[in-house]
Design a protein around this motif. Sequence first.
Motif, PDB file in Angstrom:
ATOM      1  N   VAL A  98    -102.245 -22.296  38.966  1.00 22.31           N
ATOM      2  CA  VAL A  98    -102.421 -21.596  37.693  1.00 22.31           C
ATOM      3  C   VAL A  98    -103.910 -21.459  37.372  1.00 22.31           C
ATOM      4  O   VAL A  98    -104.380 -20.398  36.950  1.00 22.31           O
ATOM      5  CB  VAL A  98    -101.688 -22.338  36.558  1.00 22.31           C
ATOM      6  CG1 VAL A  98    -102.103 -21.798  35.191  1.00 22.31           C
ATOM      7  CG2 VAL A  98    -100.176 -22.212  36.726  1.00 22.31           C
ATOM      8  N   ALA A  99    -104.666 -22.536  37.583  1.00 22.06           N
ATOM      9  CA  ALA A  99    -106.100 -22.521  37.289  1.00 22.06           C
ATOM     10  C   ALA A  99    -106.818 -21.445  38.097  1.00 22.06           C
ATOM     11  O   ALA A  99    -107.665 -20.715  37.579  1.00 22.06           O
ATOM     12  CB  ALA A  99    -106.707 -23.896  37.562  1.00 22.06           C
ATOM     13  N   THR A 100    -106.466 -21.341  39.389  1.00 19.99           N
ATOM     14  CA  THR A 100    -107.115 -20.331  40.221  1.00 19.99           C
ATOM     15  C   THR A 100    -106.603 -18.928  39.875  1.00 19.99           C
ATOM     16  O   THR A 100    -107.345 -17.957  39.921  1.00 19.99           O
ATOM     17  CB  THR A 100    -106.895 -20.608  41.713  1.00 19.99           C
ATOM     18  OG1 THR A 100    -105.491 -20.599  42.020  1.00 19.99           O
ATOM     19  CG2 THR A 100    -107.456 -21.969  42.106  1.00 19.99           C
ATOM     20  N   MET A 101    -105.344 -18.844  39.508  1.00 17.03           N
ATOM     21  CA  MET A 101    -104.742 -17.560  39.144  1.00 17.03           C
ATOM     22  C   MET A 101    -105.463 -16.924  37.964  1.00 17.03           C
ATOM     23  O   MET A 101    -105.722 -15.714  37.954  1.00 17.03           O
ATOM     24  CB  MET A 101    -103.264 -17.767  38.804  1.00 17.03           C
ATOM     25  CG  MET A 101    -102.536 -16.532  38.317  1.00 17.03           C
ATOM     26  SD  MET A 101    -100.907 -16.923  37.615  1.00 17.03           S
ATOM     27  CE  MET A 101    -100.000 -17.433  39.068  1.00 17.03           C
ATOM     28  N   VAL A 102    -105.797 -17.737  36.966  1.00 15.46           N
ATOM     29  CA  VAL A 102    -106.376 -17.188  35.736  1.00 15.46           C
ATOM     30  C   VAL A 102    -107.895 -17.302  35.702  1.00 15.46           C
ATOM     31  O   VAL A 102    -108.524 -16.970  34.700  1.00 15.46           O
ATOM     32  CB  VAL A 102    -105.775 -17.885  34.488  1.00 15.46           C
ATOM     33  CG1 VAL A 102    -104.274 -17.688  34.443  1.00 15.46           C
ATOM     34  CG2 VAL A 102    -106.143 -19.364  34.446  1.00 15.46           C
ATOM     35  N   ASN A 129     -98.473 -10.212  38.630  1.00 11.67           N
ATOM     36  CA  ASN A 129     -97.700  -9.984  37.411  1.00 11.67           C
ATOM     37  C   ASN A 129     -97.773 -11.196  36.491  1.00 11.67           C
ATOM     38  O   ASN A 129     -97.967 -11.058  35.271  1.00 11.67           O
ATOM     39  CB  ASN A 129     -96.243  -9.676  37.765  1.00 11.67           C
ATOM     40  CG  ASN A 129     -95.412  -9.363  36.532  1.00 11.67           C
ATOM     41  OD1 ASN A 129     -95.739  -8.484  35.763  1.00 11.67           O
ATOM     42  ND2 ASN A 129     -94.341 -10.116  36.342  1.00 11.67           N
ATOM     43  N   ALA A 130     -97.618 -12.396  37.072  1.00 15.16           N
ATOM     44  CA  ALA A 130     -97.705 -13.627  36.267  1.00 15.16           C
ATOM     45  C   ALA A 130     -99.096 -13.760  35.665  1.00 15.16           C
ATOM     46  O   ALA A 130     -99.257 -14.144  34.500  1.00 15.16           O
ATOM     47  CB  ALA A 130     -97.372 -14.840  37.137  1.00 15.16           C
ATOM     48  N   ARG A 131    -100.118 -13.435  36.462  1.00  8.92           N
ATOM     49  CA  ARG A 131    -101.493 -13.525  35.968  1.00  8.92           C
ATOM     50  C   ARG A 131    -101.717 -12.578  34.795  1.00  8.92           C
ATOM     51  O   ARG A 131    -102.371 -12.938  33.799  1.00  8.92           O
ATOM     52  CB  ARG A 131    -102.475 -13.205  37.095  1.00  8.92           C
ATOM     53  CG  ARG A 131    -103.931 -13.383  36.689  1.00  8.92           C
ATOM     54  CD  ARG A 131    -104.878 -13.197  37.850  1.00  8.92           C
ATOM     55  NE  ARG A 131    -104.992 -11.802  38.261  1.00  8.92           N
ATOM     56  CZ  ARG A 131    -105.850 -11.381  39.193  1.00  8.92           C
ATOM     57  NH1 ARG A 131    -106.631 -12.237  39.817  1.00  8.92           N
ATOM     58  NH2 ARG A 131    -105.905 -10.104  39.517  1.00  8.92           N
ATOM     59  N   ALA A 132    -101.162 -11.380  34.880  1.00 13.44           N
ATOM     60  CA  ALA A 132    -101.328 -10.405  33.802  1.00 13.44           C
ATOM     61  C   ALA A 132    -100.677 -10.890  32.503  1.00 13.44           C
ATOM     62  O   ALA A 132    -101.240 -10.732  31.412  1.00 13.44           O
ATOM     63  CB  ALA A 132    -100.734  -9.061  34.224  1.00 13.44           C
ATOM     64  N   THR A 133     -99.489 -11.487  32.630  1.00 16.09           N
ATOM     65  CA  THR A 133     -98.787 -12.000  31.441  1.00 16.09           C
ATOM     66  C   THR A 133     -99.575 -13.125  30.782  1.00 16.09           C
ATOM     67  O   THR A 133     -99.760 -13.149  29.558  1.00 16.09           O
ATOM     68  CB  THR A 133     -97.387 -12.510  31.827  1.00 16.09           C
ATOM     69  OG1 THR A 133     -96.639 -11.449  32.429  1.00 16.09           O
ATOM     70  CG2 THR A 133     -96.642 -13.024  30.606  1.00 16.09           C
ATOM     71  N   ILE A 134    -100.044 -14.068  31.598  1.00 16.52           N
ATOM     72  CA  ILE A 134    -100.805 -15.195  31.060  1.00 16.52           C
ATOM     73  C   ILE A 134    -102.107 -14.709  30.429  1.00 16.52           C
ATOM     74  O   ILE A 134    -102.502 -15.165  29.344  1.00 16.52           O
ATOM     75  CB  ILE A 134    -101.085 -16.229  32.171  1.00 16.52           C
ATOM     76  CG1 ILE A 134     -99.770 -16.858  32.649  1.00 16.52           C
ATOM     77  CG2 ILE A 134    -102.031 -17.322  31.670  1.00 16.52           C
ATOM     78  CD1 ILE A 134     -99.912 -17.734  33.884  1.00 16.52           C
ATOM     79  N   SER A 135    -102.770 -13.769  31.085  1.00 15.48           N
ATOM     80  CA  SER A 135    -104.027 -13.245  30.556  1.00 15.48           C
ATOM     81  C   SER A 135    -103.824 -12.578  29.199  1.00 15.48           C
ATOM     82  O   SER A 135    -104.661 -12.697  28.298  1.00 15.48           O
ATOM     83  CB  SER A 135    -104.637 -12.249  31.544  1.00 15.48           C
ATOM     84  OG  SER A 135    -104.985 -12.892  32.757  1.00 15.48           O
TER      85      SER A 135
END
Length: 393
Positions: free
Chosen positions: A163-167, A123-129
């Motif tokens: 965060v870097a790996t998440m995105v 969910n966090a990844r989707a928001t940042i993306s």
Amino acid sequence: MTKTRKPLQKYRRVVIKIGSALLVDRKSGLKKAWLDALCADIAGLKAKGVEVLVVSSGAIALGRTVLDLPAGALKLEESQAAAAVGQIALARAWSESLSTDQIIAGQILLTLGDTEERRRYLNARATISQLLKLGAVPIINENDTVATTEIRYGDNDRLAARVATMVGADLLVLLSDIDGLYTAPPHLDPNARFLDTIAEITPEIEAMAGGAASELSRGGMRTKIDAGKIATTAGCAMIIASGKPEHPLNAIESGARSSWFAPAGSPVTARKTWIAGQLLPAGTLIIDAGAETALRSGKSLLPAGVRQVTGSFSRGDTIAILGSSGREIARGLAGYDADEARQIAGKKSAEIAAILGYAGRAAMVHRDDLVMTGPAGTRVDDGRDERKGEVHA
């Protein structure tokens, strides 16, 4: 995957981490001129097509200045109150400085659970993306208003790596008060050598950062090396550089001294990136040399190769796998609860049904749920998880 350094403008997506001391002066508060200069650097990168994310410390430091709290250690509730006030001031400062170049800032506050729990992570990844897709610069920090001493990142180096790996960033830049990695603390050892390029984070490199129990471990080089292991395993390069110059990113581009950590040659898949980056494994398995060889060749971990089980974990939890040397070599999702794992450790797969009373899975950790994390450990992957169908993040 390139093993040579390239200019910042040649990267596709860059995460920049800023330490509190760079952004906030204990007496005078926000270092606005420095922030304006950094934001100009960010605008320059964005103008060249680079997507930029920022992991910014400074909320507590700025909040205690605004609230005029006394110097010295703060109580937990005082830190949380300082963060509540400081986060507003910090977000406003970033928004104002970036708006000079018509760049929109978006605030994201994360807790440990937001990256450790798979659904919240996605969910966090989707928001940042989505923010990146809209052209905004996400400004990310730990949510110190609700984080407790026991349940938190504790430092923004590892948060930035997560965060870097998440995105799916291909570069992580840690701006600090030190210009890179040395063979020993330079202020203590006049013979300490500066390391320009680190091809792989070996046990020797880890030793240079100090032991886990040292003073250096709290937000110092230890956490930066931990961040490097998380980032490079996922195929993300990392730079440690001094943030003291007014235009720190331009300084890196102009050749200022910094340490560059090469990304892994065979980055793991998106789901395995999440597994490898888990900060708090629920337990550990100690395995024998034969099992270690099997894992390095891409096989599953069978009960017969497990020598010891520690911790209290449930099936599906992330666990660390230690080799016969006692060093972590892999992480994976447990195929059994801890009590069951203890019962079948060292046993052949054919014996599982008789021991547990039901026909369980043959593997203690299936290869689809396992990623090598030790030096030279990441196995070659085709970039797609066999069961989930996920590609590189």
